[in-house]
Design an enzyme around this catalytic site. Sequence first.
Site, PDB file in Angstrom:
ATOM      1  CG  HIS A  95      -1.725  -1.061   1.522  1.00 35.98           C
ATOM      2  ND1 HIS A  95      -2.852  -1.499   0.671  1.00 35.98           N
ATOM      3  CD2 HIS A  95      -1.749  -2.102   2.365  1.00 35.98           C
ATOM      4  CE1 HIS A  95      -3.256  -2.674   0.993  1.00 35.98           C
ATOM      5  NE2 HIS A  95      -2.516  -3.097   2.143  1.00 35.98           N
ATOM      6  CG  HIS A 170       1.001  -6.574   3.405  1.00 27.82           C
ATOM      7  ND1 HIS A 170       1.226  -5.370   2.720  1.00 27.82           N
ATOM      8  CD2 HIS A 170      -0.386  -6.608   3.279  1.00 27.82           C
ATOM      9  CE1 HIS A 170       0.347  -4.877   2.571  1.00 27.82           C
ATOM     10  NE2 HIS A 170      -0.802  -5.563   2.765  1.00 27.82           N
ATOM     11  NE  ARG A 190      -5.079  -8.094  -6.580  1.00 29.51           N
ATOM     12  CZ  ARG A 190      -6.221  -7.538  -7.425  1.00 29.51           C
ATOM     13  NH1 ARG A 190      -6.074  -7.377  -8.722  1.00 29.51           N
ATOM     14  NH2 ARG A 190      -7.123  -7.015  -6.822  1.00 29.51           N
TER      15      ARG A 190
HETATM   16 ZN    ZN Z   1      -2.838  -4.691   3.099  1.00 32.60          ZN
END
Ligand code: ZN
Length: 313
Positions: A95, A170, A190
């Site tokens: 993110h 992650h 992604r």
């Molecule tokens: Zn996340």
Amino acid sequence: MILFLEPVLKENVWGGRRLVTEFPYHAEGGHIGECWAISAHPHGDGVVKEGEYAGTTLSGLYREHRELFGNLEAEEFPLLVKIIDAETDLSIQVHPDDAYAREHEGVPYGKTECWYVMDCPEDAALVIGHHARTRQELADLIAQDRYEELIRQVPVRKGDFLQIEPGTVHAIKGGFLILETQQSSDITYRVYDYGRLVDGKPRQLHVRQSIDVINVPDEADTKALRHTDGLPENRLNLLEECSHYKVWKLDLKGSFAFEQKYPFLILSVLEGSGTVDGRKVGKGDHMLFTCGHGGVTLEGELEAILSTVGGER
Ligand code: ZN
């Protein structure tokens, strides 16, 4: 005042059935991956279930009745609390922070998030961080599909708590049930999706943005994880304090009272049952104490995660 919201359930390709079989949630569809329990996000804006503000969305309340939230200056309700049931692996993702999200996505918040592991398999691991030493090496490993070499697997057990800073690669894996406290954002880049097809097509990857925002070199694993076993009962045990949120764990046995002195306070019951100010609550119930609520009295035997907005105030 205590606000109870209608949860928003989300169907995801990696989702399971636990949210509708083990929790008091209802949803159509087969693979329910997420319950957005406390959310004012446009993609899942919780509606107040009862009382004076019944039928109002949390975003609407935050806009029109800022006094209930201590007149916070944040332009949107800052937090989102969800439960995630991963039956299979989620994509490997990252993110952005607030600055990148604002500049590139036109939204106020990036995403810092944290996880309390409610359940997971024996000898489980999560993907936290990566091994690339330079941004060039990161780009090369991604371009060459060498994900096994790139990602770092961190052993995790039930009850662990992980802080995921923006820029940290992650992935949640199959078998994990997680309570996530996060900034109110769903901007996700992604990096890799295991070559999976959804409706016959691979889901979009965001490689360029990922390479932009991933922290290099990465030291997330040394800071991200803490075990929570042995925390004292009947007190608010601080798990994380950052500029976005404060998060506590409570193991209630008997009774416990404290002062709600924050702009707002979210309480999520993970296990067990009891009462909050005389009202019955149980596993899967989430509530928001508004500003100035004052004393809170809890009775029973339950595990809870509590959170409020971070920063100096
Ligand atoms: Zn996340």
